[in-house]
Scaffold this motif. Sequence first.
Motif, short mmCIF file in Angstrom:
data_model
loop_
_atom_site.label_atom_id
_atom_site.label_comp_id
_atom_site.label_asym_id
_atom_site.label_seq_id
_atom_site.Cartn_x
_atom_site.Cartn_y
_atom_site.Cartn_z
N PRO A 217 0.83 -1.22 0.00
CA PRO A 217 0.00 0.00 0.00
C PRO A 217 0.85 1.26 0.00
O PRO A 217 2.07 1.22 0.21
N GLU A 218 0.19 2.38 -0.23
CA GLU A 218 0.89 3.67 -0.18
C GLU A 218 1.42 3.92 1.23
O GLU A 218 2.54 4.39 1.40
N ASP A 219 0.63 3.57 2.23
CA ASP A 219 1.05 3.72 3.62
C ASP A 219 1.75 2.43 4.05
O ASP A 219 1.12 1.48 4.51
N THR A 220 3.07 2.41 3.92
CA THR A 220 3.81 1.17 4.18
C THR A 220 3.94 0.85 5.67
O THR A 220 4.36 -0.26 6.01
N THR A 221 3.57 1.78 6.54
CA THR A 221 3.63 1.46 7.98
C THR A 221 2.65 0.34 8.32
O THR A 221 2.85 -0.38 9.31
N ASP A 241 12.50 0.38 4.51
CA ASP A 241 12.82 1.33 3.44
C ASP A 241 12.76 0.70 2.05
O ASP A 241 12.82 1.39 1.04
N ALA A 242 12.63 -0.65 1.98
CA ALA A 242 12.53 -1.33 0.69
C ALA A 242 11.09 -1.51 0.25
O ALA A 242 10.83 -1.83 -0.93
N LEU A 243 10.13 -1.34 1.15
CA LEU A 243 8.73 -1.56 0.79
C LEU A 243 8.25 -0.60 -0.30
O LEU A 243 7.59 -1.04 -1.26
N PRO A 244 8.55 0.71 -0.22
CA PRO A 244 8.18 1.58 -1.34
C PRO A 244 8.85 1.18 -2.65
O PRO A 244 8.28 1.35 -3.73
N LEU A 245 10.06 0.62 -2.54
CA LEU A 245 10.75 0.14 -3.74
C LEU A 245 9.97 -0.99 -4.40
O LEU A 245 9.79 -1.01 -5.62
N ASN A 277 -6.64 -0.77 -1.56
CA ASN A 277 -7.16 -1.00 -0.21
C ASN A 277 -7.24 -2.49 0.13
O ASN A 277 -7.83 -2.86 1.15
N ASN A 278 -6.68 -3.32 -0.74
CA ASN A 278 -6.73 -4.77 -0.51
C ASN A 278 -5.35 -5.40 -0.67
O ASN A 278 -5.22 -6.53 -1.13
N THR A 279 -4.31 -4.66 -0.29
CA THR A 279 -2.95 -5.16 -0.40
C THR A 279 -2.67 -6.21 0.67
O THR A 279 -3.51 -6.50 1.53
N ALA A 280 -1.47 -6.74 0.64
CA ALA A 280 -1.07 -7.73 1.65
C ALA A 280 -1.04 -7.15 3.05
O ALA A 280 -1.06 -7.90 4.03
N CYS A 281 -1.04 -5.82 3.14
CA CYS A 281 -0.89 -5.14 4.44
C CYS A 281 -2.21 -4.57 4.96
O CYS A 281 -2.21 -3.77 5.91
#
Length: 332
Positions: A217-221, A241-245, A277-281
């Motif tokens: 997702p956009e919000d990687t937290t 820091d690799a999640l946005p990548l 809104n349905n990502t793995a996170c």
Amino acid sequence: MRRLAVAAVALGGCLALAVPTGTAGAAPADPVPTVFFGDSYTANYGISPVNNQDNERGWCFQATQNYPAVATRSLAGKGITLDVQSDVSCGGALVEHFWTEQQLPFGAGRVPAQQDALKEDTKLVVGGMGGNTLGFTSILKQCSDELRKHPLLPGEPVDPDQPAGECRDFFASDDGKAWLDDRLQQVEWDLEQLLQRVSYFSPDAERVLVGYPRLVPEDTTKCLTPAPGQTEPPFADTPKDALPLLDQIQKQLDDAMKKAAADDGADFVDLYDRTGNNTACDGADRGIGGLLENSKLDLFGQSLPWYAHPNEKGRDIQAKYVTAKIEEVLNR
């Protein structure tokens, strides 16, 4: 020149390829001869039971209720009947396996090129490939020490000598960036080949290329917290820091697929833009199973992880948008 030369050889010297166009009118009254193709995201790896358990195709891990089956049933409820000539989707397939045979895991045998399912009277061809050609499992293993400990999970690190904790810098460096750029170019070129081959073997077929649902997702937290009932974060020990990548790379893949479809006059189902809104996170709303979260499959008595594939909710989202696109294509 390279593209023209390869296309000429691959397609038997046919330089002018017919590109199907839609025709105005209502949905077809007769069943529509259809072929589904693709990789594990079309086969819906991780969902049980699987087809072909009595032969080597069982190693494709193609779910009996994958999104092609769900979409076909949904379309029937709308008065559109698909005559499914074949569903040749297979886990682990590269784009090149559309025209070359695929070696199955554990020496289980080989399956023919997916294009062999195409017939002259096929009117609709639907599916998605590209993630394995890109090498997304290798990207995941480049960024995770934990995944590197699981040799049965597909993929090898791009450069095992580089620490997983520094994968973001690796893919921004000369070697990592060059590897990634080359893979993205290969995906686009191979998909163009695939779409041209469909037009060659099934000249009257509508072609629908299906993209991949969004993983990060956009919000990687949100990715730092395990999903309900889980103990591992969705992306295991992948550095924050690799999640946005990972998301950026997936967006590049989506763009490459979209461009290949547009350049060849095919239709494209953009799942990335519809599944934020349905990502793995996304916890209970996740449409993607976590890297190490147990799927519904087991092998030799051991549960297989989802490894970032759609769960049943994600499968239904895939089917929803594929159904809508097929209905649009057949009604125009």
